[in-house]
Structures are given as C-alpha cells and as structure tokens.
Design an enzyme around this catalytic site. Structure first.
Site, mmCIF file in Angstrom:
data_model
loop_
_atom_site.group_PDB
_atom_site.id
_atom_site.type_symbol
_atom_site.label_atom_id
_atom_site.label_comp_id
_atom_site.label_asym_id
_atom_site.label_seq_id
_atom_site.Cartn_x
_atom_site.Cartn_y
_atom_site.Cartn_z
ATOM 1 N N GLU A 183 2.295 -28.382 -42.697
ATOM 2 C CA GLU A 183 2.360 -29.630 -41.928
ATOM 3 C C GLU A 183 1.903 -29.494 -40.472
ATOM 4 O O GLU A 183 1.716 -30.510 -39.797
ATOM 5 C CB GLU A 183 3.785 -30.193 -41.972
ATOM 6 N N HIS A 235 11.699 -23.388 -23.108
ATOM 7 C CA HIS A 235 11.456 -21.960 -23.321
ATOM 8 C C HIS A 235 11.825 -21.556 -24.757
ATOM 9 O O HIS A 235 12.775 -20.804 -24.949
ATOM 10 C CB HIS A 235 12.291 -21.136 -22.324
ATOM 11 N N GLU A 237 9.072 -28.119 -11.328
ATOM 12 C CA GLU A 237 7.775 -28.276 -12.015
ATOM 13 C C GLU A 237 7.265 -29.718 -11.929
ATOM 14 O O GLU A 237 6.504 -30.168 -12.786
ATOM 15 C CB GLU A 237 7.894 -27.842 -13.488
ATOM 16 N N HIS A 254 9.145 -29.721 -20.965
ATOM 17 C CA HIS A 254 8.923 -28.279 -20.826
ATOM 18 C C HIS A 254 10.188 -27.541 -21.243
ATOM 19 O O HIS A 254 11.292 -27.969 -20.907
ATOM 20 C CB HIS A 254 8.580 -27.942 -19.369
HETATM 21 O O1 2HA Z 1 13.332 -25.202 -13.939
HETATM 22 O O2 2HA Z 1 11.870 -24.030 -16.634
HETATM 23 O O3 2HA Z 1 9.706 -23.509 -15.240
HETATM 24 C C1 2HA Z 1 13.293 -24.278 -14.870
HETATM 25 C C2 2HA Z 1 11.991 -24.021 -15.440
HETATM 26 C C3 2HA Z 1 10.868 -23.739 -14.552
HETATM 27 ZN ZN ZN Z 2 10.237 -22.966 -17.416
#
Ligand code: 2HA
Ligand code: ZN
Length: 270
Positions: A169, A141, A116, A139
């Site tokens: 908050e 998940h 990414e 980034h």
């Molecule tokens: O590399 O999260 O979006 C792992 C990721 C790609």
């Molecule tokens: Zn990802």
C-alpha cells in the site's frame, strides 16, 4: 464567542499530539505541528482584532501575510498538550510583512512557537502552491525511519523504492515518494529553506539522523502518511540483515498504479 477549547481544530490537535506521543515519535519536546486555519472559523472563537503580543519570525514569508496558524510551542512536550492546550499551543497570524507573528491566543506562560517555525512556514508556502487543499505540516522522530537513515543510502529515489517495496500500500499512500535531506543543523532558516525546496516534489521529507516532515490536507492524512512510511521502515529494519528471497518488483508496483489509479513519481519506477 464560542469556547476555543471546544474548537474542532484544538480538540483534534490535542488528540493527535497524545497519539503521536503514544507511538514513541515525540519524546520530551520532540516534534512540532502547524495547521493553517480558516479566518472565519477562528473568528467564531477569537476576536481577531486583539493581538496579545508580536513575536519575530526570524525569516520573511510575505506569501503567508495575514494567514492564521495553530502551532505547537517551543520546548513543549507532546504528551502534555491535551492537559493544557493554552500553554502548549498558540494561534498566530503572520503580519503584513510576513516577518513577525501576532499572537492571538495561547502560549499562556509567555512561550513561543516551535523552533522549527521557519521549516513549517516555508513548507506551507510551497505546499499551498502545489495543492490548494494543503493545511498541515507535521514533524516528528519516528524510530524506524530515523534508524533507517543510518544504514540506507540517502538518495531519495533509492530510499523511496525501498519503502515502496516493504508494503504493497505504500505506493498508493505516497506515490510522490519521500525526499531525503542529509544531516543538517535543525532550527535554522537554512534547514527550513532546504525542507521547503524538497516539499515541492513530495509530501514527506526525511531529515537524516533526526526525523521526518509530512504535509497534507488535514491531521489524519498527514499522520497517515508518516505512519505508513514508518511502517515500511519497520519492515525494512526487520529484514535488512537477512537474505531476501523476493520483494515487490517494479512490474508489480506498476500493477498497483494501474489498478488503483495512482501515478508513481515520474521516472522512479523502472
Ligand atoms: O522541537 O523536534 O526539531 C523539537 C524538534 C526540533
Ligand atoms: Zn525534531
């Protein structure tokens, strides 16, 4: 030269990756982080005239030419970063054309930066124009934001207002709100451009059915942004299927704005 493994930026990134893994936000090779480093600071640890190899960036970001980034590696697991930073992380400098990255340190097994990288670099370019103190793109998940992107309207204003209503908050932490991108193919220049475009108006960008991007001045601030949005999504998923007796009203959110000196995204509160 000082030992780079003792550099605050390496130590803090190792701790952050372990912490994010412990939160369940970065399964397997999920997630990636990049940090804009100060050249003088890196120069205490590395000879900046020694380039180990050049890695094509796959896009052009001339506004970042010469800038140095600490970045997580492609295919690497956040849970392992602290145990072998030199293999899992790299320090790269964008060359004069902004189309290739010069490896200054790390990726010791011949590896490369995150898949990414485009989304990271384009987001850095945008956030730096919005905020000169900007340094970090993160980034991951997070479970509940990801789940919420299946059941909630993906309109950015509606998504943000739900999050703001879940904990008092939230509006203090992310008054600029959360922008939401529909599902897109990850790892592409197209999603990088779309993410950067959304980063013009907010420091949080949800990738529907994938995860979230955050941007901030340091790792703590950026982690805290994602953590707060994820907390709100957790509350939402606990109550979404139940009849609501009350919520935080827009009038109450205006009281928070006034008392704490924050300004919600223009036009997003009634
Ligand atoms: O590399 O999260 O979006 C792992 C990721 C790609
Ligand atoms: Zn990802």
């Amino acid at each position: 030269m000082k030992d780079i493994l003792t550099a605050p930026f390496i130590v803090e990134l190792c701790r952050t990756c372990s912490n994010m893994y412990a939160h369940g936000w970065d399964e397997r090779n999920g997630g990636n982080i990049s940090i804009l480093l100060d050249e003088a600071q890196v120069g205490e640890y590395l000879d900046l005239s020694t380039v180990q190899r050049s890695i094509p960036a796959g896009f052009s970001a001339p506004e970042l030419a010469g800038k140095i980034f600490l970045v997580t590696g492609t295919g690497k697991y956040f849970k392992n970063v602290a145990y072998d930073p030199a293999r899992n992380l790299g320090i790269v400098r964008l060359d004069e054309s902004g189309t290739a990255a010069q490896l200054l340190w790390g990726f010791s097994d011949g590896g490369s930066f995150t898949s990414e990288f485009a989304a990271h670099m384009m987001s850095h370019a945008v956030r730096l124009t919005a905020d000169p103190k900007h340094r970090v793109v993160m980034h991951c998940h997070p479970n509940n934001l990801l789940a919420m992107s299946f059941v909630h309207d993906l309109d950015s204003r509606a998504f943000t207002k739900t999050l703001w209503q879940m904990c008092t908050e939230c509006i203090m932490v992310f008054p600029d709100g959360v922008n939401v991108l529909p599902w897109m193919l990850c790892g592409t220049t197209a999603i990088g451009e779309a993410t950067a475009q959304q980063m013009r108006s907010a420091r949080l960008v949800v990738w529907a059915q994938h995860g979230i991007y955050g941007a901030g001045a340091d790792l703590d601030e950026t982690f805290g942004l994602i953590e707060t949005a994820e907390k709100a999504a957790t509350v939402y998923l606990k109550i979404a299927h139940l009849p609501w007796k009350q919520t935080i009203t827009d009038a109450q959110l205006h009281l928070v704005e006034e008392r704490y000196g924050v300004t919600a995204r223009e036009g997003w509160l009634d």
